[in-house]
Design an enzyme around this catalytic site. Sequence first.
Site, PDB file in Angstrom:
ATOM      1  N   LYS A 269      -3.343  -6.442   1.737  1.00  0.00           N
ATOM      2  CA  LYS A 269      -1.926  -6.639   2.066  1.00  0.00           C
ATOM      3  C   LYS A 269      -1.791  -7.773   3.077  1.00  0.00           C
ATOM      4  O   LYS A 269      -2.707  -8.029   3.844  1.00  0.00           O
ATOM      5  CB  LYS A 269      -1.369  -5.350   2.714  1.00  0.00           C
ATOM      6  CG  LYS A 269      -1.156  -4.197   1.763  1.00  0.00           C
ATOM      7  CD  LYS A 269      -0.575  -3.000   2.510  1.00  0.00           C
ATOM      8  CE  LYS A 269      -0.379  -1.803   1.596  1.00  0.00           C
ATOM      9  NZ  LYS A 269       0.609  -1.993   0.532  1.00  0.00           N
ATOM     10  N   ARG A 343      -1.958   6.476  -6.426  1.00  0.00           N
ATOM     11  CA  ARG A 343      -1.943   7.147  -7.734  1.00  0.00           C
ATOM     12  C   ARG A 343      -3.359   7.524  -8.170  1.00  0.00           C
ATOM     13  O   ARG A 343      -3.545   8.504  -8.897  1.00  0.00           O
ATOM     14  CB  ARG A 343      -1.245   6.242  -8.762  1.00  0.00           C
ATOM     15  CG  ARG A 343      -1.924   4.935  -9.013  1.00  0.00           C
ATOM     16  CD  ARG A 343      -1.006   3.910  -9.686  1.00  0.00           C
ATOM     17  NE  ARG A 343      -0.057   3.320  -8.746  1.00  0.00           N
ATOM     18  CZ  ARG A 343       0.895   2.451  -9.083  1.00  0.00           C
ATOM     19  NH1 ARG A 343       1.033   2.069 -10.334  1.00  0.00           N
ATOM     20  NH2 ARG A 343       1.704   1.959  -8.171  1.00  0.00           N
TER      21      ARG A 343
END
Length: 492
Positions: A269, A343
């Site tokens: 990020k 996920r």
Amino acid sequence: MQISFQTEIKTTGTLVLGVFEDKILTKAAQHLGSQINGTILKAINASTFKGKKDEVLSFFAPHGVEYSQIILIGLGKPEKLTPLAFQEIGAKIMVALSKCQDSHACINITDEKISDLAESVAFMAAGADIRSWKFDQYKTKKKDEVSLKELIFITANVAHTEKCFETLKAINEGMALTRHVVSEPPNVIYPESMAEIAKGLKKLGVKVEILDEKHMKKLGMNALLGVGQGSIRESQLIVLQWMNGPKDQTPIAIVGKGVTFDTGGISIKPSNGMEDMKYDMAGSGVVLGLLKSLALRKAKVNVVGVMGMVENMPSGSAQRPSDVVTSMSGQTIEILNTDAEGRLVLADALWYTQNRFKPQAMIDLATLTGAINVALGWEYAGLFSNNDNLSEKLTKAGESTGEKLWRLPMGESYDKDIDSDIADVKNTGSGRGAGSITAAQFLQRFVSNVPWAHLDIASMAWEKKDKPLIAKGASGFGVRLLNEFLMKHYEG
Ligand code: BES
Ligand code: MN
Ligand code: ZN
């Protein structure tokens, strides 16, 4: 801070009184003798205070009166006074009191227009309690303030109010634990330290099991393990059980994403804002807090809580974009972006949970996507589900607690978007929008036919500014919602 309930006003410290909209004084504010009453009317007429909900007017008590200060709190229209409204009013009182350098306060809003005074007062006290929560343990210089020591709420029925407050206080304490672990920095909270904290619930009667990496490897949880493989912190699966319901009640399962820090991994990020990723374990924090509140209020229900704990770091051992892993379900996953890690953690945690516990319903909470903020802002968490009935129950619980949910669609065409060229599924959509939905579709591939709901709490886990009930910082979003959902539908 001590909260207590009494039938008589204590005549020291600050006095808090309720006023309905259009300057209609509550009975309690009318019956204080002419000197105080005259001052109240004078103060109201000299200000813009109308008694609308959340309006506050503070002033010093006149000379010769026992109280130091008087605070008028707007109650708004009596017909709009829901339990949530009372919580917010209690929070507002707390904010007003924290500005007034008094150690004792007494709150009296008694009026026959308040239909269930005992319950209302309990909610008000609970709201004050929620608003008083702080995370200041790393401040070495405490502010030079008089702190509130005692809050006395006036009620006609002390026993009933206390009983109601006891339940709300248990929920608040669970919520406080959630807010605490979410606020703690990631050098303090990591998978193993979360496991230690979870073990603390044993003394309340919660069954706590910790699955380490070796154990998870044996079970084939390579999707979860892959996320943690770049970190020096060992991944953990924390399994909590509160089985105090009827023997024949199949449990409700709550699963939480617990990424104790999400750098994005090799798909790293940008540094701007990366510090927010300490709260990427908020879903697991809610599971922990929820189980604590169930135990504290001895809820007659069977609930399983599963927390998938990992740290997502880039390193020489980290997972690469294009890696393929085989999940516990047997499905293979092509990892195209190591930042879509939540996920992957949930894929194995959900599969494990439904197969081991065969729950009657399974709900997961996760700070899963930034895209949910684009869709819903900071007002609602996203709700995704394969079951209308479950969705409705959750939505209603959200409305009454103020932890609001908005259901978003799912469907086959979205599902196609995560078909992989070389494996069964890929961990990101093709980038053509609907990022929160494709994430939910991914989760659904690891859910069999159990009624399931996924709550994307990415924008709700952390408040960027003060809200009526919740101060800036970790919100505990989900704890009150799920307590309400369970109390209403599953507790005898
Ligand atoms: N933890 C983030 C999502 C998030 C964003 C939580 C902001 C809280 C606040 C999640 O793991 C993530 O990085 N999601 C990516 C998915 C993308 C790579 C498909 C995102 O939302 O950008
Ligand atoms: Mn991520
Ligand atoms: Zn994440």
